[in-house]
Enzyme design. Structure first.
Site, short mmCIF file in Angstrom:
data_model
loop_
_atom_site.label_atom_id
_atom_site.label_comp_id
_atom_site.label_asym_id
_atom_site.label_seq_id
_atom_site.Cartn_x
_atom_site.Cartn_y
_atom_site.Cartn_z
N SER A 183 0.82 -1.20 0.00
CA SER A 183 0.00 0.00 0.00
C SER A 183 0.87 1.27 0.00
O SER A 183 1.55 1.54 -0.98
CB SER A 183 -0.96 -0.05 1.19
OG SER A 183 -1.98 0.91 1.05
N HIS A 222 -7.65 -5.84 0.05
CA HIS A 222 -6.43 -5.03 0.07
C HIS A 222 -5.35 -5.62 0.95
O HIS A 222 -4.16 -5.44 0.70
CB HIS A 222 -6.80 -3.62 0.55
CG HIS A 222 -5.66 -2.65 0.57
ND1 HIS A 222 -4.91 -2.35 -0.55
CD2 HIS A 222 -5.14 -1.90 1.59
CE1 HIS A 222 -3.98 -1.46 -0.22
NE2 HIS A 222 -4.10 -1.18 1.06
#
Length: 293
Positions: free
Chosen positions: A117, A271
């Protein structure tokens, strides 16, 4: 090349843990090129420490990579996170410069850089700015594009700020407060890792600067090379969560322009690839780095 216009005073020394590949049980020589592991927003170097496996209840994921690849693994705390220092500037250029300084200070020889991320965009920024310092990049569920952070991150910061203001003494008390706005137990556990109990302190301390990170929410949706400037011609692996939106199909043309040797592995999860699919993550990373080393 990456350079610091404001001078060395803007660099933040990064806290780290070293997971060494050397052991009495593994006499094979260690490769000189280590691996750097960069966490995501609101995470830390301990973010991906423990994962469950069929043959062991809890093991250190970075240690597994060190063992599998015979390479030392450094897990870093990026600026304004974990045990690293705070600085009002929080963007990808500054974080990449911090990592660049870490590599040079520790005299590391062309490490591979894995980032999730926020850490993924930091790794890509470093590779594009200082390509001679990096051997490979593994970008976990983020691409080299401008894409705003999901709105829940603002909620997370506000919830943590509320916990801090109430001067709670235990993580259990903190968790009860977080439950008002954060329903996922795993997300709360991740947020709670930012609260620590210092010796002789009457309440938990929040290691993050909420004000700095609130101001960073906009810049963290950007990417310094989103216009296609720069190129990194070494291997890059994108691990893409199929239930996530951070690497859309529209990103692929730009990815091929600035990372001409990129590969993609799709993983059926959200994610949080490392936490949700740790074994698939490990296998993809090991296969990629073994192939290119």
């Amino acid at each position: 090349m990456l350079s610091s216009v404001a001078g060395p005073a803007t660099r933040v020394p990064l806290a780290y843990e070293l997971l060494s590949a050397s052991s009495k049980q593994a006499p094979k020589p260690i490769q000189k090129s280590p691996i750097l592991f960069l966490h995501g927003f609101l995470g830390s170097k301990r973010e991906n420490r423990h994962v469950s496996r069929p043959d062991a209840n809890h093991v250190l994921l970075p240690r597994l990579l060190a063992k599998d690849l015979r390479r030392d693994v450094y897990t870093l705390d990026l600026r304004n996170h974990g045990d690293s220092g705070h600085h009002p500037k929080h963007n990808y250029t500054e974080m990449a410069l911090d990592v660049k300084s870490f590599i040079e200070t520790h005299q590391l020889q062309c490490p591979a850089v894995i980032g999730h991320s926020m850490g993924a965009k930091t790794a890509m920024t470093l590779a594009l700015g200082s390509p001679n310092l990096v051997s490979e990049v593994v970008a976990v569920d983020n691409g080299p594009i401008e894409l705003p952070l999901s709105p829940e991150f603002k909620i997370y910061l506000e919830s943590m700020e509320k916990v801090h203001s109430m001067r709670v003494t235990t993580h259990r008390e903190a968790d009860i407060i977080l439950q008002e706005s954060v329903t996922s137990p795993s997300v709360r556990l991740w947020l709670l890792s930012n609260f620590i109990k210092e010796k002789n302190a009457s309440h938990l301390k929040l290691r993050l600067s909420v004000d700095i990170l609130k101001n960073a929410l906009g810049p963290l949706g950007e990417f310094p090379h989103a216009t296609g400037t720069g190129k990194f011609s070494k291997p890059v692996l994108f691990l893409r969560g199929l239930q996530s939106h951070y690497i859309p199909e529209t990103a692929f043309p730009l990815m091929s322009t600035i990372f001409p040797r990129f590969e993609t592995v799709n993983i059926d999860c959200g994610h949080w690839i490392v936490q949700e699919k740790p074994e698939e993550f490990r296998q993809a990373v090991v296969q990629f780095l073994q192939k290119h080393n």
